[in-house]
Motif scaffolding. Structure first.
Motif, PDB file in Angstrom:
ATOM      1  N   ILE A   1       1.028  -1.118  -0.127  1.00 39.18           N
ATOM      2  CA  ILE A   1       0.051  -0.030   0.094  1.00 39.18           C
ATOM      3  C   ILE A   1       0.678   1.212   0.260  1.00 39.18           C
ATOM      4  CG2 ILE A   1      -1.598   1.368   1.518  1.00 39.18           C
ATOM      5  CD1 ILE A   1      -2.739  -1.373   2.417  1.00 39.18           C
ATOM      6  N   GLU A   2       1.990   1.264   0.365  1.00 42.40           N
ATOM      7  CA  GLU A   2       2.880   2.422   0.545  1.00 42.40           C
ATOM      8  C   GLU A   2       3.389   2.776  -0.706  1.00 42.40           C
ATOM      9  OE1 GLU A   2       5.852   1.146   3.702  1.00 42.40           O
ATOM     10  OE2 GLU A   2       4.977   2.725   4.776  1.00 42.40           O
ATOM     11  N   HIS A   3       3.125   2.085  -1.615  1.00 38.59           N
ATOM     12  CA  HIS A   3       3.534   2.365  -3.258  1.00 38.59           C
ATOM     13  C   HIS A   3       2.395   3.218  -3.662  1.00 38.59           C
ATOM     14  CE1 HIS A   3       7.074  -0.541  -4.014  1.00 38.59           C
ATOM     15  NE2 HIS A   3       6.300  -1.039  -3.262  1.00 38.59           N
ATOM     16  N   SER A   4       1.265   3.539  -3.094  1.00 42.63           N
ATOM     17  CA  SER A   4       0.298   4.373  -3.599  1.00 42.63           C
ATOM     18  C   SER A   4       0.057   5.411  -2.641  1.00 42.63           C
ATOM     19  CB  SER A   4      -0.852   3.607  -4.018  1.00 42.63           C
ATOM     20  OG  SER A   4      -2.056   4.413  -4.325  1.00 42.63           O
ATOM     21  N   LYS A   5       0.148   6.494  -2.681  1.00 41.28           N
ATOM     22  CA  LYS A   5       0.069   7.694  -1.813  1.00 41.28           C
ATOM     23  C   LYS A   5      -1.515   7.923  -1.729  1.00 41.28           C
ATOM     24  CE  LYS A   5       4.199  10.293  -2.633  1.00 41.28           C
ATOM     25  NZ  LYS A   5       5.013  11.689  -3.000  1.00 41.28           N
ATOM     26  N   ASP A   6      -2.312   7.901  -2.663  1.00 37.34           N
ATOM     27  CA  ASP A   6      -3.526   8.391  -2.329  1.00 37.34           C
ATOM     28  C   ASP A   6      -4.247   7.033  -1.825  1.00 37.34           C
ATOM     29  OD1 ASP A   6      -3.324   6.524  -4.821  1.00 37.34           O
ATOM     30  OD2 ASP A   6      -4.870   7.217  -5.802  1.00 37.34           O
ATOM     31  N   LEU A   7      -4.198   5.665  -1.968  1.00 34.30           N
ATOM     32  CA  LEU A   7      -4.629   4.492  -1.247  1.00 34.30           C
ATOM     33  C   LEU A   7      -4.197   4.793   0.162  1.00 34.30           C
ATOM     34  CD1 LEU A   7      -6.157   2.105  -1.705  1.00 34.30           C
ATOM     35  CD2 LEU A   7      -4.012   0.819  -2.308  1.00 34.30           C
ATOM     36  N   LYS A   8      -2.782   5.034   0.485  1.00 35.92           N
ATOM     37  CA  LYS A   8      -2.484   5.066   1.611  1.00 35.92           C
ATOM     38  C   LYS A   8      -3.184   5.918   2.571  1.00 35.92           C
ATOM     39  CE  LYS A   8       1.816   5.751   4.308  1.00 35.92           C
ATOM     40  NZ  LYS A   8       3.312   6.019   4.229  1.00 35.92           N
ATOM     41  N   ALA A   9      -3.627   7.307   1.783  1.00 33.44           N
ATOM     42  CA  ALA A   9      -4.332   8.359   2.458  1.00 33.44           C
ATOM     43  C   ALA A   9      -5.669   7.820   2.827  1.00 33.44           C
ATOM     44  CB  ALA A   9      -4.426   9.608   1.431  1.00 33.44           C
ATOM     45  N   ALA A  10      -6.418   7.109   1.704  1.00 33.17           N
ATOM     46  CA  ALA A  10      -7.732   6.711   1.980  1.00 33.17           C
ATOM     47  C   ALA A  10      -7.746   5.730   3.141  1.00 33.17           C
ATOM     48  CB  ALA A  10      -8.196   5.894   0.602  1.00 33.17           C
ATOM     49  N   LEU A  11      -6.958   4.749   3.442  1.00 38.27           N
ATOM     50  CA  LEU A  11      -6.800   3.826   4.486  1.00 38.27           C
ATOM     51  C   LEU A  11      -6.553   4.296   5.653  1.00 38.27           C
ATOM     52  CD1 LEU A  11      -5.453   0.769   2.481  1.00 38.27           C
ATOM     53  CD2 LEU A  11      -7.813   1.251   2.801  1.00 38.27           C
ATOM     54  N   SER A  12      -5.849   5.645   5.684  1.00 41.24           N
ATOM     55  CA  SER A  12      -5.505   6.057   7.045  1.00 41.24           C
ATOM     56  C   SER A  12      -6.522   7.363   7.450  1.00 41.24           C
ATOM     57  CB  SER A  12      -4.329   6.713   7.026  1.00 41.24           C
ATOM     58  OG  SER A  12      -4.066   7.828   5.856  1.00 41.24           O
ATOM     59  N   THR A  13      -7.515   7.733   6.770  1.00 43.49           N
ATOM     60  CA  THR A  13      -8.432   8.535   6.898  1.00 43.49           C
ATOM     61  C   THR A  13      -9.560   8.168   7.737  1.00 43.49           C
ATOM     62  OG1 THR A  13      -8.012  10.082   5.127  1.00 43.49           O
ATOM     63  CG2 THR A  13      -9.835  10.627   6.356  1.00 43.49           C
ATOM     64  N   SER A  14     -10.028   8.370   8.952  1.00 47.47           N
ATOM     65  CA  SER A  14     -11.138   7.822   9.983  1.00 47.47           C
ATOM     66  C   SER A  14     -12.376   8.066   9.206  1.00 47.47           C
ATOM     67  CB  SER A  14     -10.886   8.245  11.493  1.00 47.47           C
ATOM     68  OG  SER A  14     -11.102   9.743  11.356  1.00 47.47           O
ATOM     69  N   GLY A  15     -12.682   9.206   8.567  1.00 51.71           N
ATOM     70  CA  GLY A  15     -14.008   9.457   7.968  1.00 51.71           C
ATOM     71  C   GLY A  15     -14.588   8.563   6.727  1.00 51.71           C
ATOM     72  N   ASN A  16     -13.308   7.697   6.243  1.00 50.58           N
ATOM     73  CA  ASN A  16     -13.574   6.997   5.023  1.00 50.58           C
ATOM     74  C   ASN A  16     -14.426   5.775   5.343  1.00 50.58           C
ATOM     75  OD1 ASN A  16     -12.485   8.765   3.361  1.00 50.58           O
ATOM     76  ND2 ASN A  16     -10.615   7.651   3.094  1.00 50.58           N
ATOM     77  N   ASN A  17     -14.965   4.967   4.481  1.00 50.51           N
ATOM     78  CA  ASN A  17     -15.603   3.693   4.653  1.00 50.51           C
ATOM     79  C   ASN A  17     -15.187   2.449   3.397  1.00 50.51           C
ATOM     80  OD1 ASN A  17     -17.000   1.783   6.076  1.00 50.51           O
ATOM     81  ND2 ASN A  17     -19.168   2.564   5.272  1.00 50.51           N
ATOM     82  N   VAL A  18     -14.127   1.721   4.003  1.00 48.21           N
ATOM     83  CA  VAL A  18     -13.484   0.782   2.883  1.00 48.21           C
ATOM     84  C   VAL A  18     -13.595  -0.498   3.410  1.00 48.21           C
ATOM     85  CG1 VAL A  18     -12.138   2.843   1.855  1.00 48.21           C
ATOM     86  CG2 VAL A  18     -11.209   1.192   3.666  1.00 48.21           C
ATOM     87  N   THR A  19     -13.575  -1.552   2.496  1.00 46.71           N
ATOM     88  CA  THR A  19     -13.167  -2.823   2.858  1.00 46.71           C
ATOM     89  C   THR A  19     -11.993  -3.407   1.959  1.00 46.71           C
ATOM     90  OG1 THR A  19     -15.661  -3.182   3.074  1.00 46.71           O
ATOM     91  CG2 THR A  19     -14.264  -5.152   2.537  1.00 46.71           C
ATOM     92  N   ILE A  20     -11.154  -3.943   2.709  1.00 46.42           N
ATOM     93  CA  ILE A  20      -9.883  -4.322   1.954  1.00 46.42           C
ATOM     94  C   ILE A  20      -9.758  -5.812   2.227  1.00 46.42           C
ATOM     95  CG2 ILE A  20      -8.521  -3.702   4.144  1.00 46.42           C
ATOM     96  CD1 ILE A  20      -6.398  -3.449   2.253  1.00 46.42           C
ATOM     97  N   PHE A  21      -9.493  -6.663   1.081  1.00 53.15           N
ATOM     98  CA  PHE A  21      -9.080  -7.967   1.318  1.00 53.15           C
ATOM     99  C   PHE A  21      -7.499  -8.162   1.139  1.00 53.15           C
ATOM    100  CE2 PHE A  21     -13.201  -7.240  -0.548  1.00 53.15           C
ATOM    101  CZ  PHE A  21     -13.965  -8.247  -0.066  1.00 53.15           C
ATOM    102  N   ALA A  22      -7.091  -8.300   2.316  1.00 51.36           N
ATOM    103  CA  ALA A  22      -5.566  -8.157   2.400  1.00 51.36           C
ATOM    104  C   ALA A  22      -4.952  -9.362   2.419  1.00 51.36           C
ATOM    105  CB  ALA A  22      -5.361  -7.444   3.964  1.00 51.36           C
TER     106      ALA A  22
END
Length: 692
Positions: free
Chosen positions: A529-550
């Motif tokens: 995930i650290e390869h993508s700045k925007d994805l890293k920001a989305a997963l670290s913002t508490s106001g977002n709502n995401v599902t990740i299959f890790a």
């Protein structure tokens, strides 16, 4: 060898002589005396204290028999002044306690610490023969200088030693052949007396303010049954409660001979570092049996050192199960037959209910504030608080999982707001913390790995123990996918126990990115995930709502290592793969996935299938969820790990296609670069044409 009885008059005589002829005693020329050595080594505080004492300055500069000097560091002296505000001035009596008759090298001190009879492992200081106990029993803590066990004097660690016998710069006569540096002050007792004499006659020591008259009276009444307090054939560690502890007893007769003996650890000398939260307290992970039902152990809560009695037998008719914690308010008082620690309450006996502890203990104020939201405007009883009463539910035992103040304070603001304003939500969360449907409280020893129990409202809590570095620590509690670790367990109450946990049960407090970073099995997904700045920001913002299959770490290792290396070195390739595993704007838990047939990610259209395990012929368990993309499959092996901004499911494979993700992506990028170069060349030619 000089005895203390001969040594103390010597100091007094030197004190008188020093007033008359102090100036005649100073060394001449460039030779050094003890004060010079202290100054040379930067021990300015002890140097200043010694230089300010007429008696001791004379002792340092006049001919005298060989003596050994223990010198506390500047930091130790500063700490003494901060923590002993009522006795901040370090008197001549305290200074004299650092001087011992005789010549004692570090090797000789180690030999003394290993004497078979522990009662002989001591020296007598110059202050009324006040005992100095030499110990080196904790083999797990090594002295980095010698790789030998740490050597301590009354609990103060010996940091280094200086032999002045063969230093030509030191002036003769060499009265102090050995100087030892310590990390703490050696506080005197006042005289070499037994624990019994210490309690019976306050004129024999320098601690009359400790208010130990009541325990002294009771020991005197039981003197025939408790010889430990005057026995000098071995050593003991005594934990003595102050007078106020007895005034809180509902039944004075409950303090009997069994309880008294449980305040004494035989054949052990246990000293503590005088300041809290010390990393070298060598007994905080050990326990000591004191009778057939109980053990004593130690705990450091970061501000105060504590001793606790621990009873694990639920069928004991004499003592309630659990740990009774008491603060050590004065530690390390050496006596002739051991060491005394003064505590603020009685061990084994706990009169406080779960409710009263929650209402009064400052370390529970955060959870107390949450419970306060359940107060009724009409003044009627707080339902949750009343459930902690012993009279509730026919006197059944209460087990409370209580979040620490830190756990409550670090809740995200959105969750705090909901707990304050949504009473039904608060009720559901509080109910997860209470078990009150059993005859006996639930102790940590009952929390077998993989076991579970029901809360007061029927919710299931499961327990897990993690083996870390070969040690299985306190269990963790898991509910609704959120895991909380017990940081202090089995706090005994008159009607149950309290377990302090490091997070509010049922409430995630970390973002998706923080969980990925903290979970060892998902470290490679975090790095992807650290390869993508925007994805890293989305997963670290508490106001977002995401599902990740890790994908698990093993899932990444299952890939062709050449492909993995190429993705790792080319961020655009890794970003393309990891984006396929993230769904934005939706919180897809396991139940939701079973109802759907597909979901869309960027880039990818993922199919959802359900399949039973090959060896599950009975089909007793629900089918596993399998994700499918371009003919490649990955099974979910861990479901519904909640975060404040979404959910995490763990996969056993990476959704990856070599041709699509490596070959075509590289070819497409190559064609893009070729086209860019061609266009740039055409524009350059056009520019030249226009100029001409």
């Amino acid at each position: 060898m000089w005895t203390g009885a001969e040594f103390y008059p010597l100091i007094s005589a030197i004190f008188l002589a020093d007033k008359v002829a102090c100036s005649m005693a100073q060394p001449s020329g460039s030779q050094l005396n003890v004060l010079d050595i202290l100054s040379e080594r930067g021990l300015t505080e002890f140097h200043r204290l010694l230089n300010g004492s007429f008696a001791l300055r004379g002792l340092l500069s006049n001919p005298a028999p060989a003596l050994t000097l223990f010198v506390p560091t500047n930091e130790a002296i500063d700490r003494w002044r901060r923590t002993n505000s009522n006795t901040a001035s370090i008197t001549s009596d305290v200074l004299q306690n650092h001087i011992v008759p005789g010549s004692w090298s570090e090797d000789q001190l180690r030999q003394l610490a290993l004497r078979p009879n522990k009662a002989q492992r001591k020296l007598s200081s110059g202050f009324f023969n006040s005992p100095l106990w030499i110990s080196s029993e904790d083999s797990s803590k090594k002295d980095l200088r010698t790789n030998l066990p740490v050597l301590c004097i009354n609990g103060a660690q010996l940091l280094s030693s200086r032999n002045t016998q063969f230093d030509p710069r030191v002036s003769a006569p060499r009265s102090f052949p050995f100087i030892h540096l310590l990390d703490d002050i050696l506080a005197p007792t006042g005289s070499e007396v037994s624990a019994a004499a210490f309690l019976q006659d306050s004129s024999l020591h320098i601690y009359p303010q400790l208010q130990l008259q009541e325990v002294g009276r009771r020991i005197q009444e039981l003197s025939n049954q408790v010889p430990e307090f005057q026995d000098s054939s071995t050593v003991y560690t005594f934990f003595l409660p102050i007078n106020q502890a007895f005034s809180l007893l509902r039944n004075p007769a409950s303090f009997n001979i069994n309880v008294l003996q449980s305040h004494v650890i035989p054949n052990q000398l246990i000293f503590f570092q005088s300041y809290s939260n010390s990393s070298r307290d060598h007994n905080t992970d050990r326990s000591f049996p004191v009778n057939s039902n109980a053990q004593l152990g130690f705990f450091d809560n970061g501000t105060t050192k504590q001793v606790f009695s621990n009873v694990v037998q639920k069928d004991s008719t004499r003592f309630r199960p659990g740990k009774v914690y008491r603060n050590i308010i004065k530690s390390n008082i050496p006596v002739s037959n051991g060491v005394i620690h003064v505590i603020d309450g009685l061990l084994l006996i706990e009169e406080s209910t779960v409710k009263s502890k929650v209402e009064t203990q400052p370390e529970f104020s955060g959870f107390r504030e949450l419970i306060g939201r359940m107060d009724n405007s009409d003044g009627s009883d707080n339902v949750f608080m009343e459930a902690l009463n012993p009279e509730k539910d026919g006197g059944k035992s209460v087990t409370l999982f209580l979040p620490s103040n830190e756990a409550v304070s670090r809740l995200p603001q959105e969750q705090k707001w909901r707990l304050r304003n949504d009473r039904a939500f608060l009720t559901r969360i509080l109910d997860l913390h209470l078990i009150s449907n059993s005859q006996h409280p639930l102790l940590t020893v009952d929390m077998v790995n993989g076991s579970s129990t029901a809360t007061a409202q029927g919710r299931r809590l499961s327990f897990h123990k993690t083996n870390k570095d070969g040690n299985v620590g306190l269990p963790s509690v898991r509910v609704d996918g959120v895991e909380s670790r017990i940081v202090q367990g089995d706090i005994a109450c008159s009607n149950g126990v309290i377990h302090v946990v490091d997070s509010v049960l049922g409430l995630p407090f970390l973002t998706v990115l923080q969980i990925l970073q903290a979970e060892p099995n998902l470290s490679r997904t975090f790095r992807a995930i650290e390869h993508s700045k925007d994805l890293k920001a989305a997963l670290s913002t508490s106001g977002n709502n995401v599902t990740i299959f890790a994908p698990s770490d093993q899932a990444w290792l299952n890939l062709n290592q050449g492909d993995l290396a190429r993705m790792t070195s080319h961020s655009h390739l890794m970003t393309k793969v990891i984006r396929r595993h993230v769904v934005h704007g939706r919180r897809l838990d396991g139940q939701a996935l079973r109802r759907e047939e597909r979901f869309t990610t960027i880039p990818g259209d993922i199919q959802i299938k359900q399949a039973y395990a090959e060896n599950d012929r009975s089909k007793a368990d629900p089918p596993r969820i399998v994700l499918s993309w371009k003919g490649h499959s990955a099974s979910i092996i861990t479901y519904d790990i909640p975060a404040v901004n979404g959910l995490i499911h763990v996969l056993d494979q990476v959704l990856f296609d070599q041709d699509f993700d490596i070959t075509q992506a590289s070819l497409s990028r190559s064609n893009t670069l070729t086209s860019s170069v061609f266009i740039a060349g055409q524009l350059f030619s056009l520019g030249l044409f226009l100029i001409s």
